[in-house]
Design a protein around this motif. Sequence first.
Motif, mmCIF file in Angstrom:
data_model
loop_
_atom_site.group_PDB
_atom_site.id
_atom_site.type_symbol
_atom_site.label_atom_id
_atom_site.label_comp_id
_atom_site.label_asym_id
_atom_site.label_seq_id
_atom_site.Cartn_x
_atom_site.Cartn_y
_atom_site.Cartn_z
ATOM 1 N N PRO B 498 7.213 3.931 0.813
ATOM 2 C CA PRO B 498 6.834 5.238 0.281
ATOM 3 C C PRO B 498 5.664 5.175 -0.685
ATOM 4 C CG PRO B 498 8.805 4.459 -0.831
ATOM 5 C CD PRO B 498 8.430 3.415 0.180
ATOM 6 N N CYS B 935 12.337 18.040 1.273
ATOM 7 C CA CYS B 935 12.313 18.606 -0.080
ATOM 8 C C CYS B 935 10.915 18.419 -0.653
ATOM 9 C CB CYS B 935 13.341 17.952 -0.986
ATOM 10 S SG CYS B 935 13.309 18.680 -2.639
ATOM 11 N N GLY B 936 10.134 19.477 -0.605
ATOM 12 C CA GLY B 936 8.776 19.408 -1.111
ATOM 13 C C GLY B 936 8.744 19.269 -2.618
ATOM 14 N N GLN B 937 9.745 19.830 -3.279
ATOM 15 C CA GLN B 937 9.804 19.697 -4.739
ATOM 16 C C GLN B 937 9.908 18.234 -5.121
ATOM 17 O OE1 GLN B 937 9.339 22.213 -6.536
ATOM 18 N NE2 GLN B 937 10.097 24.037 -5.534
ATOM 19 N N ALA B 939 9.165 15.677 -3.316
ATOM 20 C CA ALA B 939 7.982 14.932 -2.876
ATOM 21 C C ALA B 939 6.894 14.978 -3.941
ATOM 22 C CB ALA B 939 7.457 15.506 -1.562
ATOM 23 N N SER B 940 6.840 16.102 -4.665
ATOM 24 C CA SER B 940 5.753 16.246 -5.630
ATOM 25 C C SER B 940 5.912 15.316 -6.831
ATOM 26 C CB SER B 940 5.656 17.703 -6.094
ATOM 27 O OG SER B 940 6.772 18.042 -6.884
ATOM 28 N N MET B 942 7.726 12.290 -6.505
ATOM 29 C CA MET B 942 8.183 11.000 -6.010
ATOM 30 C C MET B 942 7.335 9.844 -6.568
ATOM 31 S SD MET B 942 9.133 10.601 -2.053
ATOM 32 C CE MET B 942 10.343 11.889 -1.897
ATOM 33 N N GLY B 943 6.031 10.030 -6.535
ATOM 34 C CA GLY B 943 5.147 8.985 -7.032
ATOM 35 C C GLY B 943 5.344 8.752 -8.519
ATOM 36 N N LEU B 944 5.534 9.838 -9.237
ATOM 37 C CA LEU B 944 5.713 9.745 -10.678
ATOM 38 C C LEU B 944 7.006 8.996 -11.017
ATOM 39 C CD1 LEU B 944 4.848 10.488 -13.492
ATOM 40 C CD2 LEU B 944 5.749 12.781 -13.133
ATOM 41 N N ASP B 947 6.471 5.363 -10.506
ATOM 42 C CA ASP B 947 5.707 4.760 -11.613
ATOM 43 C C ASP B 947 6.620 4.438 -12.791
ATOM 44 O OD1 ASP B 947 3.439 5.063 -10.165
ATOM 45 O OD2 ASP B 947 2.642 6.758 -11.324
ATOM 46 N N ASP B 961 14.981 11.670 2.355
ATOM 47 C CA ASP B 961 15.163 12.210 3.707
ATOM 48 C C ASP B 961 16.626 12.365 4.101
ATOM 49 O OD1 ASP B 961 12.466 12.141 3.792
ATOM 50 O OD2 ASP B 961 12.317 10.395 5.097
#
Lengths: 398, 1009
Positions: B498, B935-937, B939-940, B942-944, B947, B961
């Motif tokens: 991911p 879940c688009g929320q 996803a926004s 996920m990267g954070l 980190d 998923d």
Amino acid sequence: MASERTLLVGGLGWPHDTLVAAALRAQGHDVANIGPLDRGALERGRAALPRGQCAPLLFTTGALLDAVASLPGRRLAYLGLQSCGPCRYALFEDSWRRAVREAHPQADLGFVLLDQSPVGITERLGSRPLLHLIETLVAADAVAEQIRRLGPRVEALDALDAAAAEAVGAMAADLAGGAEPLDALATHARWHEDVTRRPLGPLARAVVIGEPWSLHVSGDGQLNLPRLLAASGVEAEVPPVALWIAYMLWQQRAVTWGPERPDPSSVRAAATLERFLEDAMEEAADATALEGFALPDLDALAELAAPHLPAGLLGGYGHVEVGLAARARLARRAHLVISVKSFGCIPSSGISDAIVPTVLGDMPFLALEVCGDGEAARESRLMMRIAAALERATQDLA
Amino acid sequence: MRTVLGIDVGSTTAKVVVVTGEGELLRYGCRRHRGRPRRVVRELLDEVGPADASGITGSIGVALSDELAAVPSHEVHAVALAARAAAPDARTVIELGGQDSKIIALDPGGEHHAEMNDRCAAGTGATIDRVAHRLGLAADVLARLRLEGDLRVASRCGVFAETDVVNLVKRGASREQAMSALARGIVTQNLAVLTRGRSLRLPVLLLGGPNAHLPMLVEAWAERLGDVHLPAHAELFAARGAALHVLRGGRPLPRVTGVVRGGRVDGPLVRHEADRALLASLDHPPSLSSRGSEGVHLGVDAGSTTSKAALLDREGRLVAGSYAPSAGDPVADAIARVAEIRDRFPDLRVESVGVTGYGAEIVAPALGADWAGVETLAHAAATHAFAPGTDVVVDVGGTDVKILRLDGGRVVGFHVSNQCSAGHGAFLAATARDLDVPLEDFARRALAAPRMPRFTVGCGIFVDTDRVTFQRDGFEADEILAGLAWALARNVFEFVLPEPPERLGRTFLLTGGTQQNRAAAFALARYLVDRIPDAEVAVHPHPELCGAIGAALAARMEPRRRASRLDSLGHVRTRVHAGEELRCTRCELACARSVVELERGPAEPPRTFVVGNACERGADPGSTGRRSRAHAPDLLAEEAGRLFRTLLPPPARRPVSDAPVIGVPRVLAMYRSAPLLLHYLRAAGVPADHVVTSPPTSELLSEGGRLAQGVHDPCFPSKVVLTHVQWLLERPLDALLLPAITHARIAVRGTADTASCPIVAASGYIALGALRRDGDPLTERGIRTITPELCVLDRELLERQLHEAFGPLLGIGAADNAAALEHGLRAQKVFHDRCRRRGQAVLARARREGRAVAVVLARPYHADPGIQHGVSTELAARGLPVVSVSSLPIDEDMLDVSDRIPASTNSGCAEKVWAARLVAADPHLVAVDLSSFRCGQDASVMGLLGDVLDAADKPVLRLHDLDEDRPSASFTLRVRTFVETVRRYERERLGRGPRDGRPLRLEELQHGQ
């Protein structure tokens, strides 16, 4: 705005991006377009971002990375919207920053991102540049509408595209030279007269609705839908970009979100801009002789949508889509209604899946999710509906 | 006599018919085209002979219309024409093709309405083909199979259905039972995708190749729909329809292809000299130890598609290996591998035996293994022995991909492919077979191809759809194979992983059987080197044996070695019993277990044991088993129950005399606001027995319950709302409450807003929309809907909204309404206080005992065990305490997240980021990052989240998923690997237990020791 930086613009589709860039150049900015938002951009966006992102973010990230790579050593600023709706409101910026930082650590990229408040936009851009930008987008909408209406009626789409590209180039030159956008439109409004028409047979009529990004982005981001429909003999009714602007203004005065009440100054600014937008649309319609080129009444659309999806549920533009569907059913003027949604669009997924088909009843309907790939199955579904729509159009004519 | 040709060229098969002017079938031919549609169509045309005119249809056929001078028609139109001609009374057609499926409603007036699958071809012939091949079922055997048993498989995704079927067989199901499960799954999948909630009208005509050739599938349709009919030559209807279209003077289908135009072709896989050097660097001659066969260690990897064994000398060097496709029975496979090695080393003296892989639970007792463990750990051990400095292992196996981040040989992070990841060996092999290319030629041909088409990545079925498009567009088999190898690399690093691979490290080792394919291994290496110029990439010299080598290495470290009992393998007999009746009922997890009977010869009494259970509670197949050990606390499960219980006695108020019976679905925002609303209703005078809440999703969907059809596209938590509503509609209700809760009141601050996800807020309207497709069942039942927009942030506004919604209904005035709201708000506070107290208690105990606690970073509705698939219970069952976001301690200094997501408007995003930072800051906390599919929320951020957690070097279980299907094998692998990393973390960071570096045994992972 930071004029010492090269402004990167893009994401609204063609000819909007081209004309907006020209208008900004006229204001003294160094401007470059990002794009195209094609399959390559999608793949680069996917490679750069965590999984599960929506198509608009993937496409724009890929295109932005390409633009940054092609302009090494330049100080850049991306001019765009913070997001395309409420679901990820304002979180695109973080993703763009992370992707660019990782791929191009030396890049100097700032962001000029517009939120959806007219007061905020006015403060950011200045009053005159904002009005100029709105007129530019309306002029672009008018050209796009001309192309959509002519597409199914011309002998060769390539000839139409070439004539349109020439006209848009001339308009861009006029804009860069300081012309007013609607004057430039009027000057070149008859650009299509030399394009050969074909004998007119039965044309099917499709009403296209959906979330704004996938409606307006050009190219693979929306399966090149307008061209596909035109080539198939389908005349498409697509809401203009101006409707998106109108919606953003409308929500300032008409929607109460949670505990917040509309700020009176914002309501006043929105009302002023709404009137300005309506005038611009009318002027564009006159210049191009586009009958019916006007914005729908957003209050009426909200009323039509209310039993199915009230405007206050933070569904963003969703109720507009529902309202347009309800309007199409009332008018019963379409052989097909297509709801376009980009992959990952949260509001649109529920609306086009469950609410719009119920609103439309027995009207032919296709929910088309686009993510830039898997075209074989999608194309087949689309052609299935187009073939049926053409049959109906033939029967109507008979 | 006038005759007309009808041609149908689909993704896998070409069909040609000749019909009379009246549409009567005269001659026909039908054949798989195996990637050569033009040639096969020409052959068929020669066979059936000429005709006066011709029509053509099908996904490939329409593109051939010009060169064959045939009138093109859409296959739906063609099928509908032929269906009406053959069966005028039919009201619905269900046609399954190689890669598409369609349901056509035939109106009596002559109109038809159709739905086709769009993105995924999960429920089509392609899935059946692949599964049948994996099970070794030839076409003639398939044609005799009948429905058997009542097992179920994940059906939403074709790739996952395949994995589930294989695992059913490995756990003892017969091939007939497994195929039956698939047939039922395909029926369910197609009905869900294609009907979208509309009622099917009977009778139904079943058409297309899969229906024509698989009686079991027809039985499954009949079982579900009743009045179904399979006509003669059901596979030819599209071709017949194409001819009828011509006969009736139909309009040619517009020819518009290549809708997506941008970059579909890449250059060759091996581009230049640097690529050739990279390719050469990956070749390692296999090296074997010649130290003899005494005092050796044996490792067995019972994989999903292959069975492997490795023999190591005392220094851990490979002496011999054995590798073969699995025949289905993992014990027989393992014994065959061992026997092969013993044939080569008659004086074999084995000191220890280790077992890993999907079948380890069954194989380990059969072999009398000293160590049985998770394959991720085995691969890590093998990697560390070969290349100690490796940062990342990329293991591409038969049905899954595992990416392990290592630090000094220990697994510190991992990613395992999920249902939308198809980059695995079996997929490459199946595609090569479809293209008629021997697997051993794959790499040579792919590496030499001058160009390659660019495939979609992410979904194997979708890749297959692309393959058909590329064949249609004229790509050669070699080019397609090259494109597939590149797609595999992109799939591994862009979907399974991911995050960008450079975040994981610089030194990569490629393992797993698929690396034997040089084209696949090169593509992976090229991707990494293109992206990370200083990357060091190597292929293990025995990539296919790494799991077995690692198992042997782990057994070699095992302090409790037993004398090898391989001599008695000739007497080993196992019988595996699988089935629904063995589902454990002792907790919400409801483990699907199998009972294994094992005989090891006359010297040893037979024994029976259970596999598939997550904890000791399920170890006894009977109903009176002992409960020797309780689960660790699972605060999500506690919360899920507490939310809907009475937390405060209602104030003394006379009940409303004719209070309506109100149904409340137990979904989404109710998992945050139920105490407020339910206590409000009680205080407003609604008696307790007049409020009917639906049961948890897990209960609705267990015991044969199905997800309601009608909402297909949004996330699973949203889709399931309709199922709850339909359950409620079966009760005697007066009203249905579907609140649109627009915001959440949360402790976290520093964001622009704390709004609900728009899907959550609008979920009631979406469910109502789906429900009203075919009429209005609510009105028919006299049930009114209450859909108030509620904003819990503003007391005054909320009071007004509640009064507008309930005042007239309950006949309460403003004062009573205000008092009821006050009661609801107090109950909500009680709920939150109790959650926090429980969280504090669990944390305090963990700190005393030097243990870790798993924080589930999820949205409130993931407390619903059916939405999170029981992962919290499974972790608790393995001894790991689990707490929710709601039960985390409030530390004022950490509540502000404005430095991370100041512009965020979503409450759940803010809470997840806050909770991740708590995990990062507290050494006793580890993370479980849960997210539902689409879940688009999530996803926004996920990267954070990645980190924050990676910076703290914390064990993280990522289960993204999550959908309606629970991918059990992959789930268990991930949970076990996570528990192992947590146990190591406890030893190394919390000082709990010895630091012996030994990989844990399965039973240690299972019982939380």
